[in-house]
Scaffold this active site. Structure first.
Site, PDB file in Angstrom:
ATOM      1  N   ILE A  34      -8.543  -2.329  -8.037  1.00  0.00           N
ATOM      2  CA  ILE A  34      -8.324  -0.909  -7.799  1.00  0.00           C
ATOM      3  C   ILE A  34      -9.286  -0.427  -6.724  1.00  0.00           C
ATOM      4  O   ILE A  34     -10.476  -0.724  -6.774  1.00  0.00           O
ATOM      5  CB  ILE A  34      -8.582  -0.089  -9.080  1.00  0.00           C
ATOM      6  N   CYS A  35      -8.752   0.307  -5.755  1.00  0.00           N
ATOM      7  CA  CYS A  35      -9.607   0.886  -4.727  1.00  0.00           C
ATOM      8  C   CYS A  35      -9.903   2.324  -5.120  1.00  0.00           C
ATOM      9  O   CYS A  35      -9.082   3.203  -4.968  1.00  0.00           O
ATOM     10  CB  CYS A  35      -8.888   0.835  -3.378  1.00  0.00           C
TER      11      CYS A  35
END
Lengths: 426, 172
Positions: free
Chosen positions: B103-104
């Site tokens: 996840i960014c």
């Protein structure tokens, strides 16, 4: 045309053979707008000017005079504005158009019941333009023109009459324009429901209540004098009928909310049929009740670690055929099938206990007393934040950041909560 | 501070977080300790404090509606001085989440690039992930093609995301 009115002429106008109503309007006209005079004996044409109160307002534009010159044609006489037409002078027209209100004038005057009211509308609109309240009115210029026109006086009369019959004790709030009302409507079992009536003065009103579906609007009351048809009494009756139809759903949801600890939604309402029930040990049961068949098997989903949920899932899969939609509530059915009783909702005292120590704990390790360190021994200097910290915890955090400045035994950084400068001595 | 006391902080803090997550979890989010199988049912001692699991329910009005997305949460030894590592285990079609579930999200990495702070915790981080699902950040996309599609062809993006939800997230 701009001559002053003398007693003689007033006497003359009232002597013109016409209905009593018309002469009453002319009397009011003389009192309110003495500079607007009838132009013929049948009282269907008027000319003159309206003096404005805001004449002193200074604006750079030279077209601001103290009066609006008006010319009105009302073929049905001064007491009936059907087919009436009002013209204003070029300067005023330009002013209205400047404010993007050119088309509002006919919309507003269309609601007037007699000549005096029509001139009041003209005067009000122009004064609004000049008093700089334009922005307000022009902001809504994109919406249909009826939103800017005030309702007929009958609207308010009818509304007040209805409110009196409903009882003021049921009224929670009414907005300034008398267009949005909030009422407390009890259902058959005495539950109080908040009902919001929006845009009530427009042809497109709406009724909102905390229900899984929309409340349909009642049929307009054709016999009423109200311009837009629906009476408040009818609306409340309609809401009560809908509430009556949802009684079984309310019972089922009340049973869940009162006898279990509902994690979601935070404040359960009847608007949603979803409940997440705590089962303990980080497991929870998500259910979705069918609003039209609330006692039937809801959509169920177990959430939590597989180790804990596997057994429950098995019981759920194997036990659904025992579902008793008549003798037990869904909550009782689920407890029987899962062979457990749902933990009760925390009481007010539990909540208080849970949060009583929260304020004093270190903002980083979340504990108060720590072995070898003691209790939090510093706090953020910024008074509204004042988050307490163990010196050693804050030191550890600031040391981990590349942007922290260190000088001898002091670290300079920002508070993790309020982002204001903070420093800590080792 | 020696490593012993960081460990003490970590354990105390995770115990407190567990309590509050049980009492009031963030909306749409469930979190629990991941326990190795074969442990005695009754004792939670078999559970490691560093491995957690979570499930996020797709919020109504998003293409993930109706799905339940599984995540794994790894708590590093230096927690809370370092952020937890959160990864989707259920495949999800999203501009800021890649094929391996990474996840960014700035709350998930250390400053100065990220925005992790010890004022955040497992609950707030998962709430941020839940929020990110409904409000992708296409300007800081992790997967270039999905970001591009999200920006230029929203209808197509939502169709694919809904299809992925149907395929992967319904049978949780």
């Amino acid at each position: 045309m701009q001559g002053a009115l003398t007693d003689g002429r007033l006497h003359n106008t009232s002597a013109i053979p016409d209905t009593l109503q018309a002469s009453a309007v002319v009397h009011r006209l003389v009192a309110r707008f003495p500079h607007v005079l009838p132009q013929n004996r049948s009282l269907t044409e008027y000319r003159g000017w309206i003096a404005l109160h805001t004449a002193g307002v200074t604006q750079a534009s030279e077209c601001l005079t103290a009066e609006v010159v008006v010319q009105v044609r009302c073929p049905c006489g001064p007491a009936d504005m059907q087919g009436a037409d009002v013209q204003v002078d070029a300067h005023t027209r330009a002013l209205l158009e400047q404010c993007a209100l050119g088309d509002v004038l006919p919309a507003r005057t269309a609601y007037a019941t007699d000549l005096v009211e029509m001139l009041e509308q003209v005067s009000d609109l122009v004064e609004r333009c000049r008093a700089g309240r334009v922005a307000n009115v022009a902001a809504s210029a994109t919406s249909p023109s009826w939103t800017r026109a005030l309702p007929r006086p009958e609207y308010y009369k009818r509304l007040l009459h209805d409110l009196e019959r409903i009882g003021w004790e049921h009224v929670v709030r009414i907005d300034d324009a008398f267009a949005e009302l909030e009422l407390q409507v009890p259902d058959a079992a005495g539950r109080q429901h908040l009902v919001i009536l929006r845009d009530w003065h427009t042809p497109a009103p709406s009724i909102h209540a905390s229900l899984p579906a929309h409340v349909p609007l009642p049929e307009p009351d054709r016999s009423s004098v109200q311009p837009h048809g629906i009476s408040l009494m009818q609306a409340v009756a309609q809401v009560r009928a809908v509430l009556g139809a949802y009684q079984p759903l309310f019972q089922v949801l009340d049973d869940v909310d009162q006898h279990s600890c509902v994690l979601e939604p935070e404040r359960p309402t009847y608007a949603t049929c979803i409940r997440r029930i705590a089962l303990g040990r980080h497991c929870s049961l998500y259910i979705e009740v069918d609003p039209h068949n609330p006692r039937s098997v809801p959509v169920c989903r177990l959430l939590g670690g597989e180790r804990d949920t596997a057994a429950l899932q098995e019981r759920l899969n194997g036990g659904l055929h025992q579902w008793d939609a008549v003798g037990r509530t869904p909550r009782q059915n689920l407890e029987a099938i899962l062979e457990c009783s749902f933990p009760p909702a925390p009481t007010a005292a539990d909540r208080l206990h849970g949060s009583s120590t929260e304020g004093d704990e270190c903002g980083i390790c979340y504990s108060y007393r720590m072995e070898g360190v003691g209790v939090p021994d510093m706090a953020c200097d910024y008074a509204p934040c004042a988050r307490p910290y163990h010196r050693s915890c804050l030191w550890e955090w600031l040391q981990a950041l590349p942007e922290t400045r260190q000088s001898f035994q002091v670290c300079f950084g920002v508070c993790p909560y309020c982002s204001r400068p903070i420093r800590v001595r080792r | 501070m020696n490593t012993g006391s960081v460990e003490q902080i970590r354990v105390k803090r995770l115990a407190r977080e567990m309590e509050s997550l049980q009492r009031s979890p963030p909306p749409y989010v469930s979190v629990w300790l991941a326990c190795s199988d074969g442990g005695n049912e009754a004792e939670h001692g078999a559970c490691q404090l560093d491995r957690w699991e979570a499930a996020i329910r797709g919020a109504p009005g998003t293409p993930y509606e109706g799905g339940v997305f599984r995540l794994e949460v790894q708590v590093p030894p230096r927690y809370p001085f370092e952020p937890p590592q959160v990864r989707f285990r259920t495949p999800i079609y999203h501009p800021n989440i890649d094929a391996s579930g990474r996840i960014c999200l700035d709350a998930l990495s250390m400053p100065p690039r990220g925005a992790w702070r010890p004022s955040a915790n497992l609950g707030t981080v998962l709430a941020a992930v839940q929020q990110l699902m409904g409000e992708p950040n296409a300007d800081d996309g992790l997967v270039a093609e999905i970001s591009e599609e999200y920006r230029r062809n929203r209808v197509q993006f939502e169709r694919t995301a809904r299809e992925w939800t149907r395929q992967h997230a319904l049978g949780a």
